[in-house]
Motif scaffolding. Structure first.
Motif, PDB file in Angstrom:
ATOM      1  N   LEU A   1      36.362  41.811  35.632  1.00 52.92           N
ATOM      2  CA  LEU A   1      36.175  42.880  34.645  1.00 52.92           C
ATOM      3  C   LEU A   1      34.938  42.609  33.798  1.00 52.92           C
ATOM      4  O   LEU A   1      34.177  43.515  33.469  1.00 52.92           O
ATOM      5  N   GLY A   2      34.754  41.313  33.451  1.00 52.70           N
ATOM      6  CA  GLY A   2      33.607  40.932  32.630  1.00 52.70           C
ATOM      7  C   GLY A   2      32.289  41.165  33.344  1.00 52.70           C
ATOM      8  O   GLY A   2      31.252  41.354  32.717  1.00 52.70           O
ATOM      9  N   GLU A   3      32.341  41.124  34.691  1.00 54.09           N
ATOM     10  CA  GLU A   3      31.114  41.382  35.441  1.00 54.09           C
ATOM     11  C   GLU A   3      30.844  42.881  35.598  1.00 54.09           C
ATOM     12  O   GLU A   3      29.730  43.296  35.843  1.00 54.09           O
ATOM     13  N   ARG A   4      31.881  43.665  35.456  1.00 55.33           N
ATOM     14  CA  ARG A   4      31.724  45.105  35.682  1.00 55.33           C
ATOM     15  C   ARG A   4      31.588  45.901  34.398  1.00 55.33           C
ATOM     16  O   ARG A   4      31.123  47.038  34.421  1.00 55.33           O
ATOM     17  N   LEU A   5      32.046  45.322  33.300  1.00 54.52           N
ATOM     18  CA  LEU A   5      32.045  46.085  32.051  1.00 54.52           C
ATOM     19  C   LEU A   5      31.299  45.338  30.947  1.00 54.52           C
ATOM     20  O   LEU A   5      31.222  44.118  30.947  1.00 54.52           O
ATOM     21  N   ARG A   6      30.749  46.119  30.024  1.00 52.76           N
ATOM     22  CA  ARG A   6      30.153  45.519  28.827  1.00 52.76           C
ATOM     23  C   ARG A   6      30.868  46.089  27.617  1.00 52.76           C
ATOM     24  O   ARG A   6      31.222  47.261  27.582  1.00 52.76           O
ATOM     25  N   PHE A   7      31.032  45.235  26.635  1.00 54.24           N
ATOM     26  CA  PHE A   7      31.741  45.650  25.426  1.00 54.24           C
ATOM     27  C   PHE A   7      30.814  45.433  24.247  1.00 54.24           C
ATOM     28  O   PHE A   7      30.153  44.408  24.142  1.00 54.24           O
ATOM     29  N   GLY A   8      30.731  46.400  23.368  1.00 52.14           N
ATOM     30  CA  GLY A   8      29.843  46.166  22.242  1.00 52.14           C
ATOM     31  C   GLY A   8      29.986  47.216  21.155  1.00 52.14           C
ATOM     32  O   GLY A   8      30.673  48.229  21.311  1.00 52.14           O
ATOM     33  N   SER A   9      29.286  46.936  20.024  1.00 50.82           N
ATOM     34  CA  SER A   9      29.259  47.901  18.938  1.00 50.82           C
ATOM     35  C   SER A   9      27.891  48.560  18.938  1.00 50.82           C
ATOM     36  O   SER A   9      26.878  47.879  19.085  1.00 50.82           O
ATOM     37  N   VAL A  10      27.864  49.848  18.821  1.00 54.72           N
ATOM     38  CA  VAL A  10      26.578  50.562  18.772  1.00 54.72           C
ATOM     39  C   VAL A  10      26.599  51.514  17.583  1.00 54.72           C
ATOM     40  O   VAL A  10      27.674  51.915  17.134  1.00 54.72           O
ATOM     41  N   PRO A  11      25.377  51.878  17.077  1.00 55.67           N
ATOM     42  CA  PRO A  11      25.349  52.816  15.941  1.00 55.67           C
ATOM     43  C   PRO A  11      25.926  54.170  16.343  1.00 55.67           C
ATOM     44  O   PRO A  11      26.591  54.832  15.556  1.00 55.67           O
ATOM     45  N   GLU A  12      25.661  54.560  17.599  1.00 58.16           N
ATOM     46  CA  GLU A  12      26.149  55.859  18.028  1.00 58.16           C
ATOM     47  C   GLU A  12      26.431  55.818  19.532  1.00 58.16           C
ATOM     48  O   GLU A  12      25.624  55.318  20.300  1.00 58.16           O
TER      49      GLU A  12
ATOM     50  N   PRO B   1      29.262  50.346  31.612  1.00 59.94           N
ATOM     51  CA  PRO B   1      29.168  49.600  32.879  1.00 59.94           C
ATOM     52  C   PRO B   1      28.239  48.409  32.695  1.00 59.94           C
ATOM     53  O   PRO B   1      27.275  48.473  31.918  1.00 59.94           O
ATOM     54  N   ASN B   2      28.550  47.320  33.362  1.00 60.95           N
ATOM     55  CA  ASN B   2      27.707  46.137  33.307  1.00 60.95           C
ATOM     56  C   ASN B   2      27.009  46.031  34.652  1.00 60.95           C
ATOM     57  O   ASN B   2      27.578  45.570  35.632  1.00 60.95           O
ATOM     58  N   HIS B   3      25.752  46.515  34.681  1.00 60.12           N
ATOM     59  CA  HIS B   3      25.045  46.526  35.967  1.00 60.12           C
ATOM     60  C   HIS B   3      24.299  45.229  36.160  1.00 60.12           C
ATOM     61  O   HIS B   3      23.136  45.115  35.794  1.00 60.12           O
ATOM     62  N   GLY B   4      24.998  44.229  36.664  1.00 56.31           N
ATOM     63  CA  GLY B   4      24.342  42.976  37.000  1.00 56.31           C
ATOM     64  C   GLY B   4      23.882  42.163  35.804  1.00 56.31           C
ATOM     65  O   GLY B   4      23.109  41.229  35.940  1.00 56.31           O
ATOM     66  N   GLY B   5      24.336  42.519  34.635  1.00 56.52           N
ATOM     67  CA  GLY B   5      23.945  41.749  33.463  1.00 56.52           C
ATOM     68  C   GLY B   5      24.769  40.474  33.357  1.00 56.52           C
ATOM     69  O   GLY B   5      25.472  40.078  34.278  1.00 56.52           O
ATOM     70  N   VAL B   6      24.677  39.832  32.219  1.00 57.82           N
ATOM     71  CA  VAL B   6      25.441  38.605  31.997  1.00 57.82           C
ATOM     72  C   VAL B   6      26.925  38.954  31.979  1.00 57.82           C
ATOM     73  O   VAL B   6      27.322  39.931  31.352  1.00 57.82           O
ATOM     74  N   PRO B   7      27.738  38.164  32.679  1.00 57.27           N
ATOM     75  CA  PRO B   7      29.179  38.425  32.609  1.00 57.27           C
ATOM     76  C   PRO B   7      29.654  38.357  31.163  1.00 57.27           C
ATOM     77  O   PRO B   7      29.292  37.446  30.430  1.00 57.27           O
ATOM     78  N   GLU B   8      30.449  39.335  30.798  1.00 58.90           N
ATOM     79  CA  GLU B   8      30.860  39.416  29.406  1.00 58.90           C
ATOM     80  C   GLU B   8      32.287  38.941  29.201  1.00 58.90           C
ATOM     81  O   GLU B   8      33.086  38.913  30.134  1.00 58.90           O
ATOM     82  N   ARG B   9      32.555  38.647  27.960  1.00 59.95           N
ATOM     83  CA  ARG B   9      33.926  38.354  27.602  1.00 59.95           C
ATOM     84  C   ARG B   9      34.618  39.699  27.405  1.00 59.95           C
ATOM     85  O   ARG B   9      34.118  40.558  26.676  1.00 59.95           O
ATOM     86  N   VAL B  10      35.763  39.871  28.062  1.00 60.04           N
ATOM     87  CA  VAL B  10      36.460  41.157  27.979  1.00 60.04           C
ATOM     88  C   VAL B  10      37.122  41.305  26.620  1.00 60.04           C
ATOM     89  O   VAL B  10      37.827  40.414  26.160  1.00 60.04           O
ATOM     90  N   ASP B  11      36.844  42.408  25.974  1.00 59.35           N
ATOM     91  CA  ASP B  11      37.513  42.717  24.714  1.00 59.35           C
ATOM     92  C   ASP B  11      38.827  43.418  25.070  1.00 59.35           C
ATOM     93  O   ASP B  11      38.866  44.616  25.324  1.00 59.35           O
ATOM     94  N   LEU B  12      39.879  42.604  25.132  1.00 59.15           N
ATOM     95  CA  LEU B  12      41.147  43.126  25.646  1.00 59.15           C
ATOM     96  C   LEU B  12      41.707  44.266  24.814  1.00 59.15           C
ATOM     97  O   LEU B  12      42.275  45.211  25.341  1.00 59.15           O
ATOM     98  N   GLU B  13      41.512  44.164  23.503  1.00 54.53           N
ATOM     99  CA  GLU B  13      42.073  45.221  22.653  1.00 54.53           C
ATOM    100  C   GLU B  13      41.394  46.552  22.932  1.00 54.53           C
ATOM    101  O   GLU B  13      42.050  47.580  23.067  1.00 54.53           O
TER     102      GLU B  13
END
Lengths: 126, 285, 258
Positions: free
Chosen positions: B214-225, B245-257
Motif C-alpha cells: 500500500l505504501g508503494e502505491r499510495l501517498r499520504f499528505g497534507s496539502v493547502p487545497e 497515487p504513488n507513482h514510483g516515489g519513495v515508499p510511504e508510511r501508510v496513514d491507517l486512519e
C-alpha cells in the motif's frame, strides 16, 4: 525510536541502522541484532525489519551468513554514504529547490551561506 | 490457515452482519482487523474460531470447518476475547493444568512474558485487576505457540507501559509458522505492529492488503487545497489531508486512519485505483 | 489422536475441572453434610420413637433429588455466560469429553458423595438420638423393602432433565429448569385430562399421565388400568426421558454459539 509520518517504516529503520554504522557504533563485520530482537526492541512487525535488512543487504551495507545472522559489510560506511548522497541529491534537494523558488532565494545566496557555514562550523562529528 | 468463502451471518435474519464475505489469511503475518463500531469485528473473529456458525458459506481453519471445534484444531488456535475470563486458581496452577492442552506450549517464553508484564505467578488469577488478568491471558496465549492467534481488542484495558510491552512481545513472538489476527479500533496502538490490514465494512472485507505494498502505491499528505489527483480528500482547518497515487516515489508510511476513513466513506476513486493491478491474488474490493 | 475421545486428553480435562472447582465442591459437600444432619436431626427430635427406616428413606430420596437437581444445574453452567463459555468451548478437548466430565460429576460422583454424606450423618444422628430402646438400624441402600434404589433411578431421570437445563439456559439454570419442569407437568396433566375425557366421552374422575383412570358410575367408582403384564412397558417412559435429556444436553453443547 519515533517514526516520522511520511516515510515507510522499513526505510526509517534502514536510516537508523545506517546512522549507527556511520557513527562507528556498528563496525565492519559486527553481528547486528536478529530480526526478531530488533523488531521487539522497536515494537514493529518482524516482516518490516526483515524488509529493512533485505534492502540493506541489496545495497551491500549488510551481509547474511546463513543460519547465523546479519553482519555489517566491510565497506558498509562507504555504501551508506553513497546511498545518502544519492538520496540527498534526488529526493531532498528537489524539495529544497522548491522552497527556494517559493521564497525567491537564489543560488549565490545559498553558496555564500554554505561557505560561511564551513568556516564557522569546522568538520567534526555530525 | 483461515479460509472464508461466501460467508453469510447475522444474529437475526433481517439484519445480516456479513453477506458473501470472503477472506484468506496466511501464516507469517500479523493482520490488523479494522472496522467501525458495530461492523462486526468481534463476530467475524468468533466465526473464525468456531464460536459462531455461518448461516451460509464456509469458514475453515487449518483445513477444517471452524464450527466443528475439533480438538486438533483447537489445540493449534488461541482466541483472546476482549473481556477475558480466569478461574479462581493461581497462575502457576492454571498453567499446570492448561498448558498440556497445547502441544507447542513454551514454558520459558511464558516466564519471560510474565516477567516483562510484571504479572505475579503465585497470585490467584481472579483476584488480579482486570488489566493484570488480561496481561496474564495474553502471555499465556502467546506462549501457547499456536499456529493461529486471534486477539480481539487486546490493548483495551492495558496501561501505557503495558501497551509497549505488548507490542514488544507480539513482535518477538511472530514466526513464519504463525498467523496473528488483531482487531482494534485504536489504530495508533498497533500501526507499526501489523503488516497486513483488513477493513471490514458494509458486510464484507473491503481491503486485505500488505501495508508495504500500500505504501508503494499510495501517498499520504497534507496539502493547502485538494486537487483532482487526490483519490480521497478530507478537509482540515489548514487545507486537506489527501491520499494520492504513488507513482514510483519513495515508499510511504501508510496513514491507517486516513485510509480507513477513505474506505468507510466509500471513496470511488480510491476503490477504483486499488482494484486496478491488484498485486494480491484475492479481490480486494 | 481421536477427535472425539482420547483418554489422555480426557484425564487432563478432568484434572483441570477438578482443580478449578475443588474449593467450591468441598464447600458444597460441607453444606450438604450440614443440611442432611439438620433435617435428620430435626426428624429424630420430633419423633418420640426411634427413626424408622421409611423416615430415613424419605429424607434420603428428597435430599438426593433436591440437592442433585441443584448441583446438576451447575455442571454445564460455565457454557452459559459468554465470557466463561468462550474459554470453556475453545479449550482443546472434544465436546464429548467436556460433556462426559460434567455428566460424571453430576451423576456417579454426586451419587457416591451424597450417599456417603447421608450415611455419615444418618449414623451420627442415630447414635446421638436419646431414644431409650435398642438403637435403630440404618436404612439399607439396596433392599426390597424401602427400595432406595428407585430413588437413584428417579434421580437419573431428574439429572437428565436438569443437565439439559444447565446448558439450555444461560443463567439461573436451576430456577428456570425447575420452573420449566413444573410448568411442563401442569400442562401435561391438564392436557392429558382433557384428551382422556374427550376420548372417553364422559366425565372422568381422575387420571394421571401413563396410568389408569378413575370413573364414577352413579355412586360406584370404577378404575381402568392396563392389563398387569403391559404395565411394565411404562418403565420405558422415564428411561426415554432420561436418554432424551442426556442426548439433548450433548447436542446443545455441540451447537452452542456465542
Amino acid at each position: 525510536m519515533d517514526f516520522k509520518n511520511n516515510e515507510a517504516i522499513y526505510l526509517q529503520i534502514a536510516g537508523y541502522v545506517s546512522e549507527l554504522i556511520l557513527r562507528g557504533k556498528w563496525p565492519p563485520d559486527f553481528k547486528i541484532p536478529s530480526v526478531r530482537e530488533l523488531a521487539a526492541d522497536l515494537q514493529v512487525n518482524p516482516n518490516t525489519v526483515m524488509r529493512t535488512y533485505e534492502l540493506l543487504q541489496s545495497q551491500e551495507v549488510l551481509y547474511n551468513k546463513r543460519g547465523i545472522g546479519f553482519f555489517v559489510a566491510p565497506a558498509a560506511a562507504e555504501q551508506v554514504l553513497a546511498q545518502r548522497r544519492e538520496r540527498f541529491l534526488t529526493q531532498e534537494l528537489p524539495d529544497v529547490f522548491a522552497t527556494m523558488r517559493l521564497l525567491g532565494i537564489g543560488l549565490p545566496e545559498v553558496q555564500r551561506r554554505y561557505e560561511e557555514f564551513n568556516q564557522t562550523q569546522p568538520i567534526s562529528a555530525s | 490457515m483461515v479460509r472464508i468463502r461466501n460467508l453469510y451471518f447475522g444474529y437475526s435474519k433481517r439484519v445480516p452482519l456479513f453477506q458473501d464475505l470472503s477472506l484468506t489469511l496466511e501464516r507469517g503475518r500479523i493482520y490488523g482487523l479494522l472496522g467501525k463500531n458495530g461492523a462486526g469485528k468481534s463476530t467475524l473473529l468468533k466465526n473464525i474460531v468456531g464460536l459462531a456458525f455461518p448461516v451460509a458459506g464456509s469458514c475453515e481453519v487449518l483445513g477444517q470447518p471452524a464450527a466443528r471445534r475439533l480438538p486438533s484444531v483447537l489445540a493449534d488456535l488461541f482466541f483472546l476475547p476482549e473481556e477475558v475470563d480466569v478461574p479462581t486458581v493461581t497462575a502457576a496452577r492454571f498453567v499446570e493444568h492448561t498448558a498440556g492442552f497445547y502441544p507447542k506450549f513454551d514454558h520459558e517464553a511464558l516466564a519471560r512474558y510474565l516477567s516483562e508484564f510484571e504479572v505475579p505467578a503465585h497470585a490467584v488469577l481472579s483476584a488480579l485487576s482486570f488489566g493484570q488478568q488480561k496481561k496474564f491471558v495474553i502471555a499465556f496465549a502467546l506462549a501457547a505457540n499456536t499456529s493461529l492467534l486471534v486477539m480481539d481488542e487486546p490493548t483495551n484495558g492495558l496501561d501505557i507501559p503495558s501497551k509497549v510491552q505488548f507490542r514488544k512481545i507480539v513482535a518477538s513472538a511472530l514466526s513464519d509458522e504463525r498467523c496473528v489476527i488483531i482487531s482494534t479500533h485504536q489504530v495508533r496502538d498497533l500501526e507499526s505492529l501489523i503488516d497486513t490490514v483488513l477493513v471490514l465494512h458494509g458486510q464484507r472485507i473491503v481491503l486485505n492488503a500488505d501495508l508495504g505494498e500500500l505504501g508503494e502505491r499510495l501517498r499520504f499528505g497534507s496539502v493547502p487545497e485538494a486537487d483532482d489527483t487526490a483519490l480521497y480528500a478530507e478537509r482540515t482547518a489548514l487545507g486537506a489531508q489527501v491520499i494520492r497515487p504513488n507513482h514510483g516515489g519513495v515508499p510511504e508510511r501508510v496513514d491507517l486512519e486516513l485510509l480507513f476513513n477513505a474506505l468507510v466513506s466509500e471513496a470511488p476513486a480510491l476503490a477504483h485505483y486499488l482494484t486496478q493491478n491488484q498485486p494480491a491474488h484475492e479481490s480486494v474490493l | 489422536m481421536s477427535q472425539s475421545f482420547n483418554f489422555v486428553r480426557f484425564g487432563r480435562l478432568f484434572r483441570k475441572h477438578t482443580a478449578e472447582h475443588l474449593r467450591g465442591y468441598l464447600l458444597a459437600t460441607a453444606v450438604l453434610l450440614g443440611g442432611i444432619g439438620l433435617v435428620l436431626g430435626y426428624v429424630a427430635y420430633l419423633n418420640t420413637q426411634a427413626m424408622s427406616a421409611s423416615a430415613q428413606a424419605i429424607v434420603f430420596i428428597m435430599g438426593l433429588l433436591s440437592s442433585g437437581a441443584f448441583f446438576t444445574s451447575t455442571v454445564l453452567a460455565p457454557f452459559g455466560p459468554p465470557r466463561q463459555a468462550t474459554s470453556a468451548l475453545l479449550l482443546p478437548a472434544s465436546h464429548w469429553e467436556k460433556y462426559l466430565v460434567a455428566w460424571l460429576y453430576a451423576l456417579p460422583i454426586f451419587v457416591v458423595v451424597y450417599t456417603g454424606c447421608f450415611y455419615l450423618m444418618d449414623a451420627l444422628v442415630l447414635q446421638l438420638d436419646d431414644w431409650a430402646g435398642p438403637k435403630p438400624d440404618l436404612v439399607p441402600l439396596f433392599s426390597g423393602q424401602e427400595k432406595l434404589y428407585t430413588g437413584l433411578m428417579a434421580y437419573a431421570v431428574l439429572n437428565a432433565v436438569f443437565l439439559w437445563g444447565s446448558i439450555y439456559f444461560t443463567k439461573q439454570q436451576f430456577i428456570r429448569t425447575a420452573f420449566g419442569v413444573l410448568l411442563g407437568l401442569v400442562v401435561v396433566l391438564v392436557l392429558n385430562f382433557q384428551v382422556v375425557q374427550a376420548l372417553v366421552g364422559r366425565k372422568v374422575e381422575s387420571v394421571l399421565p401413563f396410568s389408569g383412570l378413575v370413573l364414577r358410575e352413579g355412586k360406584a367408582i370404577e378404575s381402568l388400568d392396563l392389563p398387569p403384564g403391559q404395565g411394565a412397558w411404562l418403565v420405558l417412559v422415564p428411561v426415554g426421558l432420561m436418554l432424551l435429556g442426556w442426548a439433548g444436553a450433548y447436542a446443545r453443547l455441540t451447537e452452542k454459539q456465542i
